[in-house]
Enzyme design. Structure first.
Site, mmCIF file in Angstrom:
data_model
loop_
_atom_site.group_PDB
_atom_site.id
_atom_site.type_symbol
_atom_site.label_atom_id
_atom_site.label_comp_id
_atom_site.label_asym_id
_atom_site.label_seq_id
_atom_site.Cartn_x
_atom_site.Cartn_y
_atom_site.Cartn_z
ATOM 1 C CE LYS A 116 -4.278 -1.805 2.031
ATOM 2 N NZ LYS A 116 -3.862 -3.266 1.610
ATOM 3 C CE LYS A 158 -6.253 3.212 5.555
ATOM 4 N NZ LYS A 158 -6.625 3.616 4.336
ATOM 5 N N GLY A 164 -8.836 -6.268 4.689
ATOM 6 C CA GLY A 164 -9.868 -6.911 5.448
ATOM 7 C C GLY A 164 -9.959 -6.062 6.680
ATOM 8 N N GLY A 165 -9.270 -5.099 7.166
ATOM 9 C CA GLY A 165 -9.127 -4.490 8.399
ATOM 10 C C GLY A 165 -8.308 -4.869 9.424
ATOM 11 C CD GLU A 200 -4.201 6.744 3.455
ATOM 12 O OE1 GLU A 200 -3.573 6.370 2.547
ATOM 13 O OE2 GLU A 200 -5.338 6.265 3.905
ATOM 14 C CE1 TYR A 202 -11.531 6.000 10.265
ATOM 15 C CE2 TYR A 202 -12.172 7.589 11.844
ATOM 16 C CZ TYR A 202 -12.513 6.353 11.173
ATOM 17 O OH TYR A 202 -13.609 5.623 11.490
ATOM 18 C CG HIS A 208 -15.147 1.419 0.335
ATOM 19 N ND1 HIS A 208 -14.569 0.479 1.187
ATOM 20 C CD2 HIS A 208 -14.341 1.344 -0.761
ATOM 21 C CE1 HIS A 208 -13.557 -0.169 0.574
ATOM 22 N NE2 HIS A 208 -13.826 0.362 -0.657
ATOM 23 C CG HIS A 235 -12.659 -2.117 8.516
ATOM 24 N ND1 HIS A 235 -12.697 -0.950 7.996
ATOM 25 C CD2 HIS A 235 -12.347 -2.279 9.897
ATOM 26 C CE1 HIS A 235 -12.159 0.082 9.266
ATOM 27 N NE2 HIS A 235 -11.914 -0.999 10.084
ATOM 28 N NE ARG A 291 -8.620 -9.666 -4.092
ATOM 29 C CZ ARG A 291 -9.603 -9.130 -3.629
ATOM 30 N NH1 ARG A 291 -10.673 -9.537 -4.490
ATOM 31 N NH2 ARG A 291 -9.736 -8.383 -2.505
#
Length: 440
Positions: A116, A158, A164-165, A200, A202, A208, A235, A291
């Site tokens: 990321k 993060k 997936g949280g 980052e 928040y 989303h 999430h 994907r």
């Protein structure tokens, strides 16, 4: 076109790929763990082979076993589906090294986008707006404090290789920063074998939104619309729809232009999505999923494109089977994920049907739901000319669906679709917590 393909996955996505391959006259080879011998994908494939015990590490994550089965059965390609090894660059390399075709982006693309921190830097390179935060990994407390102070609290930590949280922590004040960095790093190391984290700003209760694309590997990219995935629990997505009621035509144009520039620049191959956080009139790059995704059916409804088919064409023929002019975004589609709350035997199953209704699943009457894997049993999708008609159709189908013997979230989905917030289209990622509290 290839003649035979191995599916390195299970459940609903394996069934989806098998059905697409049958329509393309491609033979399929399924793999399964000892717990999955009665799974529908095993019954539908042309051939099926057991590759180990229920723990994923001893079966579905055993890359040597997967490649061995593919080679011994005369397969020409491996499709990884979603999850498991679908974004594993090393597995993609091993598949290619074995002389097999990989149904997915090139390994170097997966490596670049899978981290990321690197994908954030790639987004900046293509002038996509990113959430204020650290320029790279945060490896010490002093640097973390400086970044957080510049962003302003709250901030979110993060995992660089996360999803997936997991490896994700929200920090509301400086005194909580050190402890949460340690927790996030530990979770990241445990889940992804990489303790790297970044910070980052928040954004509270955003939307989303993700844009679905197809790339042919030569720089040609198809935009298949955007999806709104804001209805989430911890999430994890519960309801997805396309298009997004939160995206204006002006924002949509900017999103699509930025998305197209990035994927064309990468000469991306296969199916992929770029995820954004939407906050009012602004949107920010979040990550790329290299994907096909679970919620791809809503994009298929509104675009008229079979994403799995085009994914196979792009990765084996370096071209699409359709022209750009064939993509016509119209109507509205909504998907509800039906998740099991506990394992058990399905004693009765009645599936709704009709125009604009789709039920993607691997379950059937008398099937026993096992406890070892993801809780999703099915996806129920509706399509109609506008959002309200699609919502009402999905609501009707959820009420018609009879799934007895296993406790699911079916009633909860009915309740969410019936709320004034969902009806209005004006909600954010905290909708579930607002309705059910943090525990749900």
């Amino acid at each position: 076109m290839i003649k035979k393909l191995l599916i390195a996955n299970r459940g609903e996505i394996a069934v989806r790929i098998i059905r697409c391959c049958k329509a393309m006259e491609i033979k399929t080879v399924a793999v399964y763990s000892t717990a999955d011998k009665e799974n529908l994908h095993v019954k539908l494939a042309d051939e099926a082979y057991c590759i180990g015990l229920p723990p994923s590490a001893k079966s579905y994550l055993n890359d040597d076993a997967l490649i061995t089965v593919a080679l011994r059965t005369g397969c020409e390609a491996i499709h990884p589906g979603v999850g498991f090894l679908s974004e594993n660059a090393q597995f993609a390399k091993d598949v290619t090294k074995a002389g097999l075709l990989w149904i997915g982006p090139k390994p170097e693309t997966i490596e670049l986008l899978g981290n990321k921190v690197q994908s954030r830097q790639t987004a900046l390179k293509y002038n996509l707006p990113v959430t204020p935060g650290s320029d790279g990994a945060v490896d010490n407390l002093q640097k973390a404090k400086e970044v957080a102070k510049k962003c302003g609290y709250p901030v979110i930590i993060k995992a660089a290789s996360g999803g997936g949280g997991k490896g994700m922590r929200i920090v509301w004040k400086e005194e909580e920063l050190d402890e949460n960095i340690k927790i996030a790093s530990s979770e990241a190391l445990s889940n992804f074998a990489d303790k790297t984290v970044y910070i980052e700003k928040y954004i509270q209760n955003p939307r989303h939104v993700e844009v679905q694309i197809m790339g042919d590997g030569k720089g040609n990219v198809l935009i298949l619309g955007e999806r709104d995935c804001s209805v989430q629990k911890n999430h994890q997505k519960l309801i997805e729809e396309s298009p997004s009621p939160a995206v204006s035509n002006q924002m949509r144009k900017k999103m699509y232009e930025g998305t197209k520039n990035l994927f064309e620049g990468l000469k991306y191959r296969g199916a992929g999505t770029i995820e954004f956080l939407v906050n009012g009139d602004e949107f920010y790059f979040m990550e790329v999923n290299a994907r096909v995704q679970v919620e791809h059916p809503v994009s298929e409804f509104v675009s008229g494109v079979d994403i799995i088919r085009e994914q196979i064409y792009a990765c084996t023929e370096n071209k699409f089977s359709i022209n750009k002019e064939d993509v016509d975004l119209r109507g509205w589609a909504i998907e509800a994920r039906i998740n099991a709350r506990a394992p058990g035997k399905i004693s009765y199953l009645q599936i709704p049907s009709g125009p604009g209704v789709r039920f993607d699943s691997f379950i059937y009457q008398d099937y026993t739901v096992v406890p070892h894997y993801d809780s999703m049993l099915a996806k129920l999708i509706s399509y109609d000319t506008d959002r309200e008609r699609a919502r009402k159709k999905l609501l009707s189908c959820l009420k018609e669906l009879k799934l007895e013997g296993v406790l699911t979230n079916q009633q909860e989905q009915i309740e969410i679709l019936s709320t004034k917030q969902f009806k209005s289209g004006k909600f954010g990622t905290s909708l579930y917590e607002e309705l059910y509290g943090k525990k749900g």
